[in-house]
Design an enzyme around this catalytic site. Structure first.
Site, PDB file in Angstrom:
ATOM      1  N   ASP A   1      14.081  13.948 -21.846  1.00 23.84           N
ATOM      2  CA  ASP A   1      13.638  15.338 -21.770  1.00 23.84           C
ATOM      3  C   ASP A   1      14.871  16.236 -21.899  1.00 23.84           C
ATOM      4  O   ASP A   1      15.671  16.350 -20.966  1.00 23.84           O
ATOM      5  CB  ASP A   1      12.925  15.595 -20.433  1.00 23.84           C
TER       6      ASP A   1
ATOM      7  N   HIS B   1      13.257  20.764 -20.769  1.00 27.16           N
ATOM      8  CA  HIS B   1      13.118  21.268 -19.405  1.00 27.16           C
ATOM      9  C   HIS B   1      14.462  21.168 -18.689  1.00 27.16           C
ATOM     10  O   HIS B   1      15.436  20.672 -19.249  1.00 27.16           O
ATOM     11  CB  HIS B   1      12.036  20.480 -18.659  1.00 27.16           C
TER      12      HIS B   1
ATOM     13  N   SER C   1       5.269  25.214 -19.652  1.00 26.43           N
ATOM     14  CA  SER C   1       5.903  24.394 -18.609  1.00 26.43           C
ATOM     15  C   SER C   1       7.309  24.862 -18.258  1.00 26.43           C
ATOM     16  O   SER C   1       7.830  24.539 -17.189  1.00 26.43           O
ATOM     17  CB  SER C   1       5.944  22.933 -19.051  1.00 26.43           C
TER      18      SER C   1
END
Length: 637
Positions: free
Chosen positions: A609, A612, A366
């Site tokens: 998060d 990311h 990702s």
């Protein structure tokens, strides 16, 4: 007295009668036709010789006519040595003109010894300096001696022919460098004293130039030959302000050749008054070749980000921090600056041209999806017609599928993403009870490999999924052939997986067609726990500035480097690990989504998060580094 008058009258009568006879002959049509034909032929021959000067030394008059008229009286440079000089030719015409215009002759002669430094000619100038005659002399005295002067000047010109290569002639040829152009007012105000000392000045110049003859050139190649590579043409205002002093100083130092060649190079590299865009680009790329692009710092730049926050609808909700309500904006105002160079700002239009007719593929987890979405937004924002940029399957969300492809129809290129978090295959085996158990086949490359092996550019990555519970513990999870390891250290499993990937690349990818990149591990910044145990980063708004707070280089990346070194295929390593470690401020944290579940609303701080990156943000810099690497590859080709 009467007799004299009588004779004069009679002689006059005879002359008149003779003219009448001549004019009566001209009245005949045949005679008129012959006369007109003769005159026309004379004019045609004269014009032909004037516009086609002979290089033969036997026709110096017509040769000199055009070399003089094309460059003006004051020519300053020369590149070809000939027997007859422009100056000696001028002396013939100056003598003739002085016969009819005695007051203007001397001014013409004076100006001929005062050449402009900006005019280029192609003939050697064996200037014969003469002491000027005062303008106040009576015209009758000049007329009486004109024929004699003309003969003397012709003889002087012949005498100069045998001394073309001598030091004295060398100095004469170089007077155009030392003489500054005078204005008309200066010429009018010239005193007799200046004219009287001209011979002395000539002698001084000869003595000054003699030591420099070995530097300027051999006797047969005087300084004038260097003027064929003259300096860049000056504007009219520059010509007016020129003093000639600088040119004289350069010549006296024996650096005329270097000076002219430098100006010639500057002129050849200039477009519209500045260095050409192509030359600037080549110089920039050349500087990147010998620079470590990954050793540097983050600097604030108000021209960033590369696209307006909230302007790209293609960004996944997980990365769209601005739309999700993040209030600060410093995280997308930073750009990466290497220590030894400056990477170019990513020019989306230019990159689209680099990608015309090609496939650019991202393969990995990702974090590579993060990078892929960043580049799609940058390129889409630069496309001339954004309606011709679309996902091949019509998708608007980019999670859950095995692959995605954005088409840039006007450019015939695609930017694609293939999901392969380990680069090797996830597998299932049956345990003793007959139930299915997940394993990771360290000996088989990912399933989608055949779909991108013929792409033009492929960017691989792996790393984050190797930190999850199953992979980190390594119990009954890693498999080779039919053998499932009861326990295997994650670092060793990582090495085996990368070795499998490397062998597949060497066996299946044509390095003459495909450029291969591997993007390194992207740092995470969880504080007080991990991604699934309450780790946080929401309070971070500034990057790390003290290197002592950076994390050690990941052992997995050391393994990667050793594997890359053993490959036959050249793989460019995008080592972004350290530069991302600075950016604890760039993660979505609590701004990872707009719509939260009930549990998330009750404890929003627990679900952050910190692995990311927000877009616009850090992945844009990864793509700028990719762009720089592509420029380097193009330059090497």
């Amino acid at each position: 007295m009467a007799d004299a008058s009588k004779n004069a009258s009679i002689n006059g009568g005879y002359l008149i009668s003779e003219f009448k006879i001549i004019f009566s002959l001209i009245r005949t049509k045949r005679t008129k036709a012959l006369a007109y034909g003769f005159i026309s032929a004379f004019i045609v021959i004269t014009v032909f010789l004037a516009f086609n000067p002979s290089s033969n030394s036997s026709s110096p008059w017509f040769t000199s006519i055009f070399s003089s008229s094309s460059t003006g009286i004051s020519s300053s440079t020369s590149s070809t040595t000939t027997i007859y000089s422009d100056e000696s030719y001028r002396s013939h015409f100056s003598s003739i003109f002085s016969y009819f215009l005695p007051n203007s002759t001397q001014q013409s002669l004076n100006s001929s010894s005062d050449p402009s430094p900006n005019t280029t000619t192609t003939r050697s100038q064996n200037t014969t300096f003469q002491l000027p005659t005062s303008n106040k002399q009576a015209s009758t005295a000049k007329n009486q001696t004109q024929n004699k002067n003309l003969h003397d000047k012709i003889e002087a010109s012949k005498a100069n022919q045998s001394t073309i290569g001598s030091p004295k002639t060398l100095v004469s040829a170089n007077q155009s460098v030392n003489s500054a152009p005078k204005s008309s007012s200066e010429k009018k105000n010239s005193t007799g004293y200046e004219n009287q000392t001209q011979n002395k000045d000539l002698h001084d110049k000869i003595e000054a130039f003699r030591p420099n003859q070995s530097t300027i050139g051999p006797p047969k190649s005087p300084v004038s030959t260097n003027k064929s590579a003259n300096s860049a043409p000056k504007s009219s205002s520059e010509k007016k302000n020129s003093t000639g002093y600088e040119a004289k100083r350069v010549a006296e130092k024996g650096t005329v050749t270097n000076f002219n060649s430098t100006l010639l190079k500057q002129q050849s590299n200039r477009t519209n008054g500045g260095v050409s865009v192509r030359q600037r680009s080549e110089n920039l790329v050349d500087s990147l070749m010998n620079c470590n692009l990954f050793d540097g710092e983050w600097v604030r730049d108000e021209l960033y980000p590369l696209y307006k926050p909230g302007s790209c609808s293609l960004i996944d909700e997980q990365f769209n921090c601005f739309v999700n309500g993040r209030p600060d904006n410093g995280y997308h105002k930073l750009k990466w600056k290497p220590k030894g160079c400056s990477i170019p700002r990513l020019n989306g239009s230019h990159m689209l041209e680099l990608l015309r007719g090609k496939r650019l593929v991202f393969v990995g987890d990702s974090l590579n999806r993060n990078m892929w979405e960043s580049l799609v937004c940058i390129l889409r924002n630069s496309a001339k017609d954004q309606s011709k940029v679309y996902e091949a399957s019509g998708r608007n969300h980019f999670r859950g599928e095995a692959s995605y492809s954005f088409v840039f129809k006007d450019y015939g290129c695609t930017v694609e993403f293939f999901v392969s978090p380990f680069l090797v295959q996830e597998w299932e085996v049956s345990d003793k009870n007959g139930s299915k158990k997940e394993t990771l086949r360290l000996d088989i490359v990912g399933r989608s490999a055949d779909q991108y092996k013929s792409a033009d550019i492929v960017v691989f990555n792996t790393g984050h999924w190797w930190t999850h519970e199953k992979t980190s513990k390594g119990k009954d999870y890693y498999q080779e052939g039919s053998h499932v390891y009861g326990e295997l250290k994650v670092i060793e499993a990582f090495r085996k997986a990368l070795t499998t990937w490397a062998r597949w690349v060497d066996a299946n990818i044509n390095p003459m067609k495909t450029s291969v990149f591997f993007r390194g591990y992207s740092a995470s910044h969880f504080s007080g726990g991990q991604w699934n145990s309450g780790g946080q980063c929401d309070h971070e708004t500034e990057p790390i500035k003290n290197k002592t707070y950076l994390s050690p280089y990941p052992p997995k990346m050391t393994v990667l480097e050793s594997v890359l070194k053993g490959m036959k295929t050249r793989v460019s390593y995008l080592n972004i690990t350290r530069l991302t470690d600075y950016r604890k401020d760039g993660h979505p944290s609590i701004y990872r989504k707009q719509i939260m579940s009930e549990e998330e609303r009750q404890s929003p701080m627990r679900f952050q998060d910190c692995s990311h990156w927000c877009l616009p943000g850090v992945p844009d810099a990864w793509n700028e580094l990719l762009y720089a690497e592509l420029l380097i590859k193009e330059r090497r080709k």
